[in-house]
Scaffold this motif. Structure first.
Motif, short mmCIF file in Angstrom:
data_model
loop_
_atom_site.label_atom_id
_atom_site.label_comp_id
_atom_site.label_asym_id
_atom_site.label_seq_id
_atom_site.Cartn_x
_atom_site.Cartn_y
_atom_site.Cartn_z
N GLU A 71 0.80 -1.22 0.00
CA GLU A 71 0.00 0.00 0.00
C GLU A 71 0.83 1.27 0.00
O GLU A 71 0.28 2.36 -0.07
CB GLU A 71 -0.91 0.02 1.24
N SER A 72 2.14 1.18 0.09
CA SER A 72 2.95 2.38 0.28
C SER A 72 3.94 2.58 -0.86
O SER A 72 4.65 1.65 -1.25
CB SER A 72 3.72 2.29 1.61
N ASP A 73 3.98 3.80 -1.40
CA ASP A 73 4.95 4.13 -2.44
C ASP A 73 6.35 4.32 -1.87
O ASP A 73 7.33 4.33 -2.61
CB ASP A 73 4.53 5.41 -3.17
N VAL A 74 6.43 4.49 -0.55
CA VAL A 74 7.70 4.68 0.15
C VAL A 74 7.79 3.64 1.25
O VAL A 74 6.81 3.39 1.95
CB VAL A 74 7.80 6.10 0.74
N ALA A 75 8.94 3.02 1.40
CA ALA A 75 9.08 1.98 2.42
C ALA A 75 8.79 2.54 3.81
O ALA A 75 9.21 3.66 4.15
CB ALA A 75 10.50 1.40 2.38
N VAL A 76 8.08 1.78 4.63
CA VAL A 76 7.78 2.18 6.00
C VAL A 76 9.03 1.96 6.85
O VAL A 76 9.62 0.87 6.83
CB VAL A 76 6.59 1.39 6.57
N THR A 77 9.45 2.97 7.58
CA THR A 77 10.67 2.92 8.39
C THR A 77 10.31 2.94 9.88
O THR A 77 9.17 3.25 10.24
CB THR A 77 11.58 4.11 8.04
N PRO A 78 11.26 2.61 10.76
CA PRO A 78 10.94 2.51 12.20
C PRO A 78 10.28 3.75 12.79
O PRO A 78 9.38 3.63 13.64
CB PRO A 78 12.31 2.24 12.83
N GLU A 79 10.70 4.94 12.37
CA GLU A 79 10.12 6.16 12.94
C GLU A 79 8.68 6.39 12.48
O GLU A 79 7.99 7.27 13.01
CB GLU A 79 10.98 7.38 12.59
N LYS A 80 8.21 5.59 11.53
CA LYS A 80 6.84 5.72 11.04
C LYS A 80 5.90 4.69 11.66
O LYS A 80 4.79 4.48 11.17
CB LYS A 80 6.81 5.61 9.51
N VAL A 81 6.36 4.03 12.72
CA VAL A 81 5.55 3.02 13.40
C VAL A 81 5.37 3.41 14.86
O VAL A 81 6.34 3.75 15.54
CB VAL A 81 6.20 1.62 13.34
N ARG A 82 4.15 3.37 15.32
CA ARG A 82 3.85 3.61 16.73
C ARG A 82 3.08 2.39 17.25
O ARG A 82 2.08 1.99 16.66
CB ARG A 82 3.02 4.88 16.88
N PHE A 83 3.55 1.83 18.35
CA PHE A 83 2.92 0.66 18.95
C PHE A 83 2.48 1.02 20.35
O PHE A 83 3.28 1.54 21.14
CB PHE A 83 3.91 -0.51 18.98
N VAL A 97 1.70 5.53 6.16
CA VAL A 97 1.82 4.95 4.83
C VAL A 97 1.68 6.05 3.79
O VAL A 97 0.72 6.83 3.82
CB VAL A 97 0.74 3.87 4.63
N GLN A 98 2.64 6.13 2.88
CA GLN A 98 2.70 7.26 1.93
C GLN A 98 2.31 6.84 0.52
O GLN A 98 2.76 5.83 0.00
CB GLN A 98 4.11 7.85 1.91
N ASN A 99 1.47 7.68 -0.11
CA ASN A 99 1.12 7.53 -1.52
C ASN A 99 1.54 8.79 -2.26
O ASN A 99 1.16 9.90 -1.88
CB ASN A 99 -0.37 7.30 -1.69
N GLY A 100 2.34 8.61 -3.31
CA GLY A 100 2.88 9.74 -4.05
C GLY A 100 4.26 10.10 -3.54
O GLY A 100 4.57 9.93 -2.35
N THR A 101 5.10 10.60 -4.44
CA THR A 101 6.47 10.96 -4.06
C THR A 101 6.92 12.30 -4.64
O THR A 101 7.97 12.80 -4.25
CB THR A 101 7.46 9.88 -4.55
N ARG A 102 6.12 12.89 -5.54
CA ARG A 102 6.55 14.11 -6.24
C ARG A 102 5.52 15.23 -6.02
O ARG A 102 4.61 15.40 -6.82
CB ARG A 102 6.71 13.83 -7.73
#
Length: 239
Positions: A71-83, A97-102
């Protein structure tokens, strides 16, 4: 390394893990992973997992997971996760989760995706906006172009379309909406853990849209215990 069903190779890494000590039961291991395509084509995935002991006598370990969410155009990284704990019985993840890059050519949207184990499955509790960025060169000209497009769409919609070409032209026009300036940010806060079900989410927005400041606004998202999901209003929903 992971190779999916289409033979695409991915580098996979753990981006979050936590061990929860359960009272009167076995400990539980929660973790999230992120897969980045080695082809560099922006095809990434993320997944979440719960590992616990089987409650049946003599049982081994049980995995509850949603491992491959493309679902994400950009890889999900540790700082983008909250548990965090959502209720006395539920721990969950919120992933950005990101859609679009430009942003100069397209709207770039980041969504909050809230997931949690429910029974033998991973439930989608909510998906709502986190940020939107769009940066056309001139905001005033972008608004003028959008107004011209809007009037053309209205005129096209008022006509009867009988041929396949006319129908195709109408559909194409819907897909060519001009980009307008936007820089919006949504923040959220979970409720205190006081019961067996997740409490309400409080979501607030600030920023600018179409070249003017947005009016500050706050929503309270209530949890539907029967659906095991939050009621997300259209203003916050991700299309």
């Amino acid at each position: 390394m992971y190779v999916d069903e289409t033979n695409d190779p991915f580098v996979v890494r753990v981006i979050q893990q936590a061990k929860i000590e359960a009272v009167g039961a076995s400990d539980e291991l929660y973790f999230a992973v992120s897969g980045t395509s080695l082809k560099g084509d922006g095809r990434n995935f993320y997944g979440v997992f719960l590992i616990r002991a089987d409650s049946k006598p003599g049982g081994g370990l049980v995995e509850i997971s949603s491992p491959y969410r493309y679902e994400s155009d950009v890889a999900v990284t540790p700082e983008k996760v909250r548990f965090e704990a959502l209720s006395e019985r539920t721990w969950g993840w919120v992933l950005k989760v990101q859609n679009g890059t430009r942003p100069k050519a397209e709207q770039v949207m980041v969504s909050n995706v809230m997931l949690a184990p429910h029974g033998d499955e991973i439930a989608l509790l909510a998906r709502f906006k986190a940020s939107v960025d769009a940066e056309p060169a001139d905001c005033a000209q972008a608004n003028a172009d959008h107004e011209t497009w809007r009037k053309a769409v209205e005129a096209m919609g008022a006509q009867e379309h009988t041929s396949e070409q006319e129908l195709h032209e109408a559909e194409t026009m819907d897909d060519t909406e001009p980009l307008r300036c936007e820089r919006s940010r949504w923040t959220y806060r979970t409720a205190d853990v006081i019961g067996p079900l997740p409490g309400p989410l409080t979501v607030s927005v600030k920023g600018s849209q179409y070249g003017v400041a947005m009016e500050a606004k706050t929503w309270k998202l209530m949890f539907d215990g029967k659906a095991f999901a939050y009621n997300v209003p259209d203003e916050l929903a991700v299309e």
